[in-house]
Write a protein that holds these residues in place. Structure first.
Motif, PDB file in Angstrom:
ATOM      1  N   GLN A  93       4.305  11.362  -5.492  1.00  0.00           N
ATOM      2  CA  GLN A  93       4.712  11.513  -6.693  1.00  0.00           C
ATOM      3  C   GLN A  93       5.557   9.994  -7.332  1.00  0.00           C
ATOM      4  OE1 GLN A  93       6.722  15.116  -7.941  1.00  0.00           O
ATOM      5  NE2 GLN A  93       6.246  16.317  -6.078  1.00  0.00           N
ATOM      6  N   ASP A 153       0.491  14.516  -6.604  1.00  0.00           N
ATOM      7  CA  ASP A 153       0.414  13.772  -8.035  1.00  0.00           C
ATOM      8  C   ASP A 153       0.672  15.011  -9.043  1.00  0.00           C
ATOM      9  OD1 ASP A 153       0.030  12.552 -10.188  1.00  0.00           O
ATOM     10  OD2 ASP A 153      -2.075  12.104  -9.753  1.00  0.00           O
ATOM     11  N   THR A 154       1.554  15.006  -9.860  1.00  0.00           N
ATOM     12  CA  THR A 154       1.906  16.230 -10.844  1.00  0.00           C
ATOM     13  C   THR A 154       1.443  15.518 -12.212  1.00  0.00           C
ATOM     14  OG1 THR A 154       4.145  15.340 -11.224  1.00  0.00           O
ATOM     15  CG2 THR A 154       3.707  17.004  -9.583  1.00  0.00           C
ATOM     16  N   THR A 155       0.587  14.599 -12.382  1.00  0.00           N
ATOM     17  CA  THR A 155      -0.014  14.194 -13.666  1.00  0.00           C
ATOM     18  C   THR A 155      -1.223  14.831 -14.012  1.00  0.00           C
ATOM     19  OG1 THR A 155      -1.150  12.408 -12.567  1.00  0.00           O
ATOM     20  CG2 THR A 155       1.152  11.867 -13.479  1.00  0.00           C
ATOM     21  N   VAL A 208       4.220  19.271  -3.534  1.00  0.00           N
ATOM     22  CA  VAL A 208       3.028  18.850  -4.169  1.00  0.00           C
ATOM     23  C   VAL A 208       2.934  17.537  -4.197  1.00  0.00           C
ATOM     24  CG1 VAL A 208       3.106  21.274  -5.623  1.00  0.00           C
ATOM     25  CG2 VAL A 208       4.377  18.982  -6.368  1.00  0.00           C
ATOM     26  N   TYR A 247      11.839  17.897 -13.386  1.00  0.00           N
ATOM     27  CA  TYR A 247      10.505  17.854 -13.533  1.00  0.00           C
ATOM     28  C   TYR A 247      10.296  17.762 -15.140  1.00  0.00           C
ATOM     29  CZ  TYR A 247       5.772  19.485 -14.270  1.00  0.00           C
ATOM     30  OH  TYR A 247       4.177  19.689 -14.407  1.00  0.00           O
ATOM     31  N   ARG A 283       1.587  28.648 -10.535  1.00  0.00           N
ATOM     32  CA  ARG A 283       1.072  27.481  -9.642  1.00  0.00           C
ATOM     33  C   ARG A 283       0.985  27.800  -8.243  1.00  0.00           C
ATOM     34  NH1 ARG A 283      -1.180  22.745 -11.884  1.00  0.00           N
ATOM     35  NH2 ARG A 283      -0.604  22.840 -14.199  1.00  0.00           N
ATOM     36  N   LEU A 311       8.645  16.762  -9.210  1.00  0.00           N
ATOM     37  CA  LEU A 311       8.616  18.249  -8.790  1.00  0.00           C
ATOM     38  C   LEU A 311       8.901  18.489  -7.460  1.00  0.00           C
ATOM     39  CD1 LEU A 311       8.404  21.378 -10.010  1.00  0.00           C
ATOM     40  CD2 LEU A 311       5.856  21.262  -9.379  1.00  0.00           C
ATOM     41  N   ARG A 338       4.508  21.323 -18.420  1.00  0.00           N
ATOM     42  CA  ARG A 338       5.842  20.739 -18.440  1.00  0.00           C
ATOM     43  C   ARG A 338       6.539  21.009 -19.847  1.00  0.00           C
ATOM     44  NH1 ARG A 338       8.462  16.608 -20.286  1.00  0.00           N
ATOM     45  NH2 ARG A 338       6.638  16.136 -21.471  1.00  0.00           N
ATOM     46  N   TRP A 374      -1.057  19.698 -15.615  1.00  0.00           N
ATOM     47  CA  TRP A 374       0.463  19.803 -15.550  1.00  0.00           C
ATOM     48  C   TRP A 374       1.342  19.406 -16.814  1.00  0.00           C
ATOM     49  CZ3 TRP A 374       2.759  21.018 -11.130  1.00  0.00           C
ATOM     50  CH2 TRP A 374       1.804  21.119  -9.932  1.00  0.00           C
ATOM     51  N   GLU A 375       0.897  18.596 -17.711  1.00  0.00           N
ATOM     52  CA  GLU A 375       1.522  18.151 -18.783  1.00  0.00           C
ATOM     53  C   GLU A 375       1.852  19.593 -19.787  1.00  0.00           C
ATOM     54  OE1 GLU A 375       3.901  16.320 -21.679  1.00  0.00           O
ATOM     55  OE2 GLU A 375       3.377  15.780 -19.667  1.00  0.00           O
TER      56      GLU A 375
END
Length: 336
Positions: free
Chosen positions: A228, A163-165, A161, A145, A190, A151, A173, A169-170
């Motif tokens: 993802q 979309d991790t954008t 999960v 990740y 989360r 992820l 991260r 999320w950032e």
């Protein structure tokens, strides 16, 4: 993407090529002196740190004329996500590798949300105790990740999960990268559980005893979760690419792509798999015996070898005087 185009995209001036080698094996200039010191008993090996790395896979898609989708790599079989370490890096600069990194002391937090095989099962598979198994699996998921934005976790044990954008999320991260947030805290915040069942243990390699930076690294395979996408989120990489293992191995063989022995060895194993699912299905049968280089005196020279991997064998003169008068072997002393 045509093979020529892919090679133009990937080509770098591999150190091995510059040193007259026939392939792209990473071989630092300081190694011969350190190998001599180790065999002479004047170098004390450092203790390797535990680490994990993940070979993210996705299946290539055939085009209307038998070609493949450029985004998913070229050639048959699954594509693997690789990054190129910045040339300024002290360790393996310019080499292609997979997302991964060292274990965080908090990765064995017993409060971590967990799904899939038990810690006891993973302990048996990885050859460590249960706390160590959790830490290694956790490091694999966390580092993937942190470095690729992918992820392997979900709200439940049978979901993952999408979309991790996005800015939120950032922020999380970045907090993980800066160690301001543990992975257990991140998952709890989360409402997620780690999906250990999405990983397959593939191999284990230990950095040679003569290296100043040593890692005991477990290699895993995993399929890219639906929804993802990867990105270059690592400060240590200047390039990422999806490429089939066969194509990457061919680039290494031509001396165009620089790689460390574990990377090219695992690529050759992956090349036999037709799909990402096939790679994951074959993982439980993989030998997890640690691979550690050996340096021994044979016939007045030092032979450097990796058990079970003859292609990496090298012959090193026992003294710097010999090295200056001995013609270089473009194959590095490896058998034909």
């Amino acid at each position: 993407m045509a093979n020529g185009q892919a090679n133009d995209q990937l080509s770098g001036h591999a150190n091995g090529q510059a040193n007259g080698q026939a392939n792209g094996q990473w071989y630092p200039r300081e190694w011969p002196d350190r190998i001599r010191a180790l065999t002479a008993g004047t170098l004390t090996p450092v203790t390797p740190k535990r680490a994990a790395t993940v070979m993210l896979l996705k299946d290539t898609r055939s085009g209307p004329h038998g070609g493949t989708d450029a985004e998913a790599g070229t050639g048959p079989g699954p594509a693997v996500h690789m990054l190129r370490r910045r040339t300024s890096m002290a360790f393996a600069g310019g080499a292609y590798a997979y997302p991964g990194g060292g274990v965080d002391p908090r990765d064995d937090d017993r409060d971590i949300g967990w799904a899939g095989p038990t810690r006891a099962w993973w302990a048996d598979r990885l050859g460590v105790d249960e706390a160590g198994a959790q830490a290694i699996v956790c490091a694999a998921v966390r580092e993937t990740y942190e470095e690729a934005g992918v992820l392997l976790a979900g709200p439940t044990g049978d979901s993952v999960v999408g979309d991790t954008t996005g800015e939120d999320w950032e922020r999380d991260r970045a907090a993980l990268v800066d160690r301001e947030l543990s992975f257990a805290e991140f998952l709890d915040r989360r409402g997620l559980v780690l999906r250990s069942d999405l990983l397959g243990a593939w191999a284990r390699w230990i950095t040679p005893e003569f290296e100043s930076r040593r890692y005991d690294t477990w290699f895993f395979v995993a399929a890219l979760p639906e929804g993802q996408r990867t990105r270059n989120a690592s400060t240590e990489a200047d390039r990422t690419v999806w490429i089939t293992p066969a194509q990457a191995a061919a680039g290494y063989d031509r001396g165009e792509l620089l790689m460390m022995p574990p990377t090219i060895a695992t690529l050759r194993g992956l090349a036999a798999c037709g799909t990402a699912a096939e790679a994951l299905a074959s993982a439980p049968g993989r030998d997890m015996t640690p691979v550690l280089a050996e340096a021994r005196l044979v016939g007045g020279e030092i032979v450097l070898s990796w058990p079970g991997h003859d292609e990496f064998t090298r012959h090193v003169p026992t003294s710097t005087a010999q090295a200056s008068t001995t013609p270089s072997d473009p194959t590095g002393g490896a058998p034909a």
